[in-house]
Scaffold this motif. Structure first.
Motif, PDB file in Angstrom:
ATOM      1  N   ARG A 179       0.833  -1.202   0.000  1.00  0.00           N
ATOM      2  CA  ARG A 179       0.000   0.000   0.000  1.00  0.00           C
ATOM      3  C   ARG A 179       0.867   1.252   0.000  1.00  0.00           C
ATOM      4  NH1 ARG A 179      -3.522  -1.716   5.134  1.00  0.00           N
ATOM      5  NH2 ARG A 179      -1.422  -2.380   5.702  1.00  0.00           N
ATOM      6  N   SER A 180       0.344   2.332  -0.542  1.00  0.00           N
ATOM      7  CA  SER A 180       1.090   3.581  -0.582  1.00  0.00           C
ATOM      8  C   SER A 180       1.232   4.149   0.822  1.00  0.00           C
ATOM      9  CB  SER A 180       0.376   4.596  -1.478  1.00  0.00           C
ATOM     10  OG  SER A 180      -0.932   4.837  -0.996  1.00  0.00           O
ATOM     11  N   GLU A 181       2.296   4.876   1.042  1.00  0.00           N
ATOM     12  CA  GLU A 181       2.527   5.526   2.333  1.00  0.00           C
ATOM     13  C   GLU A 181       1.568   6.697   2.474  1.00  0.00           C
ATOM     14  OE1 GLU A 181       4.788   4.850   4.865  1.00  0.00           O
ATOM     15  OE2 GLU A 181       5.155   2.950   3.856  1.00  0.00           O
ATOM     16  N   GLY A 182       0.736   6.624   3.465  1.00  0.00           N
ATOM     17  CA  GLY A 182      -0.236   7.687   3.666  1.00  0.00           C
ATOM     18  C   GLY A 182      -1.607   7.102   3.936  1.00  0.00           C
ATOM     19  N   GLY A 183      -2.505   7.943   4.358  1.00  0.00           N
ATOM     20  CA  GLY A 183      -3.841   7.485   4.703  1.00  0.00           C
ATOM     21  C   GLY A 183      -4.339   8.231   5.923  1.00  0.00           C
ATOM     22  N   ASP A 184      -5.605   8.111   6.180  1.00  0.00           N
ATOM     23  CA  ASP A 184      -6.244   8.846   7.264  1.00  0.00           C
ATOM     24  C   ASP A 184      -6.903   7.828   8.201  1.00  0.00           C
ATOM     25  OD1 ASP A 184      -7.913  10.331   8.928  1.00  0.00           O
ATOM     26  OD2 ASP A 184      -8.486  11.755   7.356  1.00  0.00           O
ATOM     27  N   PHE A 185      -6.293   7.604   9.363  1.00  0.00           N
ATOM     28  CA  PHE A 185      -6.784   6.586  10.281  1.00  0.00           C
ATOM     29  C   PHE A 185      -8.184   6.929  10.799  1.00  0.00           C
ATOM     30  CE2 PHE A 185      -6.699   4.290  14.478  1.00  0.00           C
ATOM     31  CZ  PHE A 185      -6.730   3.011  13.938  1.00  0.00           C
ATOM     32  N   ASN A 186      -8.448   8.203  11.006  1.00  0.00           N
ATOM     33  CA  ASN A 186      -9.789   8.595  11.443  1.00  0.00           C
ATOM     34  C   ASN A 186     -10.833   8.241  10.384  1.00  0.00           C
ATOM     35  OD1 ASN A 186      -9.171   9.623  14.007  1.00  0.00           O
ATOM     36  ND2 ASN A 186      -8.523  11.582  13.125  1.00  0.00           N
ATOM     37  N   ARG A 187     -10.440   8.401   9.106  1.00  0.00           N
ATOM     38  CA  ARG A 187     -11.349   8.017   8.035  1.00  0.00           C
ATOM     39  C   ARG A 187     -11.544   6.497   8.015  1.00  0.00           C
ATOM     40  NH1 ARG A 187      -9.680  10.873   2.886  1.00  0.00           N
ATOM     41  NH2 ARG A 187      -8.028   9.297   2.822  1.00  0.00           N
ATOM     42  N   TYR A 188     -10.483   5.772   8.335  1.00  0.00           N
ATOM     43  CA  TYR A 188     -10.609   4.317   8.415  1.00  0.00           C
ATOM     44  C   TYR A 188     -11.590   3.923   9.519  1.00  0.00           C
ATOM     45  CZ  TYR A 188      -9.852  -0.514   9.564  1.00  0.00           C
ATOM     46  OH  TYR A 188     -10.077  -1.829   9.857  1.00  0.00           O
ATOM     47  N   LEU A 189     -11.494   4.572  10.671  1.00  0.00           N
ATOM     48  CA  LEU A 189     -12.414   4.255  11.766  1.00  0.00           C
ATOM     49  C   LEU A 189     -13.856   4.576  11.389  1.00  0.00           C
ATOM     50  CD1 LEU A 189     -10.351   5.471  14.862  1.00  0.00           C
ATOM     51  CD2 LEU A 189     -10.646   3.125  14.023  1.00  0.00           C
ATOM     52  N   GLU A 190     -14.059   5.641  10.619  1.00  0.00           N
ATOM     53  CA  GLU A 190     -15.402   5.952  10.126  1.00  0.00           C
ATOM     54  C   GLU A 190     -15.889   4.865   9.175  1.00  0.00           C
ATOM     55  OE1 GLU A 190     -14.933   9.772   8.397  1.00  0.00           O
ATOM     56  OE2 GLU A 190     -14.823  10.849  10.325  1.00  0.00           O
ATOM     57  N   PHE A 191     -14.984   4.371   8.329  1.00  0.00           N
ATOM     58  CA  PHE A 191     -15.301   3.258   7.435  1.00  0.00           C
ATOM     59  C   PHE A 191     -15.699   2.019   8.248  1.00  0.00           C
ATOM     60  CE2 PHE A 191     -13.239  -0.695   5.963  1.00  0.00           C
ATOM     61  CZ  PHE A 191     -13.949  -0.958   4.804  1.00  0.00           C
TER      62      PHE A 191
END
Length: 435
Positions: A179-191
């Motif tokens: 996976r690419s470096e980066g991402g939003d953990f808060n968005r993951y928790l919303e998912f």
């Protein structure tokens, strides 16, 4: 669920050493609803459940950790989905199999660590309906069949996700996923919360959510209060448990122990005490949770029955796992063992179901259970003819369960001495009633 002590024992041990990094809540604020308290009592009475680990990882047939262990990147792992076509999945047969074994509930993986959803989620296309030729929702089928046959249904849900790019920063696993470096953990928790909302609104009454994977990022802010509040708002009676191997957090309704009885730590996972919540232990029939065609190390029927009995004597439920094949079928070795366990529970289940741990704590020879004013000794491994017991208030005599054959019981130095002749022994579990 994770692999056992073999390849990842060092990893899991490290998770324990950093357990202090979990963010405990400042105070116990959760007040379970009346329906939740009743569900907890039901859960404690149920004693025996079926665990189902099933997903796209059944295609390579090498266990549920295949993606991580074999260092398979997402783009390659996704190629298994078009090969996953479980046309022989029969929800009615699986629920009937659980019932035949004496199981009272089923816990099935809605999403494992590979992120693949085994239900019709609208949150992404990485699911059995959109990504496979099967194009059906097996959890919907299972939920409907559980209602028909009177079995309660729990959903296992992995908080860890090797597929979702927003699961970032990475934890202790998933570094070979590409996976690419980066991402939003808060968005993951919303998912994750959105998927949980789907499970808790589209599948009828859900008995509970069985979380796993939090150990991957023990220092992350998992927003547990938000997620647990969401679950209890959508279904107040739903029980929440988490396989984090930590003391239970506020909002959790039962405590689980992976591959060990409460208080034991033979597998290296469970370095925590026993809470006052309802308890559950889970174990496999062979060595794998997900389907592994080469794993023929099947536990014997007596060993599995002993685990059920020892769990009950430890005041815990036993969640016994099966891993269906990519066809959707259950391998015959599992069916054979579950039917044999069912023969035992049909005859002896009254000493287990609805019971609590008895007045005699678990011993090397076996355990005690108690129910409706009766105490049952489950003698599993006794080499001698005599068994020394601590005193139990009000007990004057003893007899063999079923046959009512009387046994010699004498006072001995503040305790009791029970004689159990070999001629009255059961090859699996000699059950003695203390009167």
């Amino acid at each position: 669920m994770r692999i056992t002590r073999f390849a990842f024992v060092a990893l899991i041990t490290c998770c324990f050493l950093t357990a202090v990094a979990y963010r405990p809540l400042a105070a116990q604020t959760y007040q379970p609803s009346e329906s939740n308290l009743k569900a907890r009592e039901w859960f404690q009475n149920a004693k025996f459940g079926m665990f189902i680990h099933w997903g796209v990882y059944s295609v390579p047939a090498d266990g549920e950790w295949y993606m991580e262990q074999k260092h398979v990147p997402v783009v390659e792992y996704e190629k298994f989905a078009p090969q996953f076509n479980p046309t022989q999945f029969d929800a009615a047969a699986i629920v009937a199999l659980a019932k035949s074994a004496g199981m009272k509930y089923i816990t099935i993986t809605s999403k494992h660590h590979d992120g693949f959803a085994m239900f019709a989620t609208k949150q992404n296309k990485w699911n059995i309906v959109d990504a496979t030729p099967y194009a059906k929702d097996p959890l919907k089928q299972l939920a409907e069949e559980c209602r028909k046959q009177g079995i309660k249904l729990f959903f296992y849900h992995s908080q860890l996700d090797w597929h979702n790019p927003d699961y970032f920063p990475l934890g202790r696993t998933g570094h070979s996923a590409g996976r690419s470096e980066g991402g939003d953990f808060n968005r993951y928790l919303e998912f994750m919360d959105a998927q949980l909302t789907e499970l808790l609104t589209n599948y009828g009454d859900v008995a509970g959510i069985w979380f796993d994977g939090m150990w991957d990022k023990p220092d992350a802010d998992w927003q547990l209060q938000r997620t647990y509040t969401l679950i209890h708002k959508l279904q107040p009676a739903a029980l929440i448990g988490s396989n984090h191997h930590h003391a239970p957090f506020d909002g959790e309704d039962f405590q689980m122990f992976e591959k060990d009885l409460p208080g034991a730590n033979t597998a290296g996972f469970n370095q925590t005490g026993i809470s006052r919540l309802p308890l559950e232990t889970c174990e496999t029939i062979n060595g794998a949770w997900g389907y592994n065609k080469s794993d023929k190390n099947f536990k014997s029927v007596p060993d599995l029955i002993h685990y059920l009995v020892r769990a009950a004597g430890s005041n815990a439920n036993f969640l016994l796992n099966i891993g269906p094949m990519p066809t959707g079928q259950v391998q015959p070795e599992f069916i054979e063992r579950l039917h044999a366990i069912g023969e035992w529970t049909a005859k002896n289940g009254d000493t287990i179901y609805g019971s609590r741990g008895g007045p005699i704590s678990p011993r090397s020879w076996g355990v005690s259970t108690q129910k409706d004013g009766k105490t049952y000794l489950h003698i599993l491994d006794l080499k001698d003819e005599y068994l020394a017991l601590p005193a139990v208030a009000g007990v004057k005599s003893a007899h063999i369960y079923h046959s009512n054959a009387p046994l010699e019981l004498k006072p001995l130095d503040g305790g009791m001495l029970l004689r159990v002749p070999q001629s009255l022994r059961d090859p699996i579990d000699t059950i003695v009633v203390l009167d």
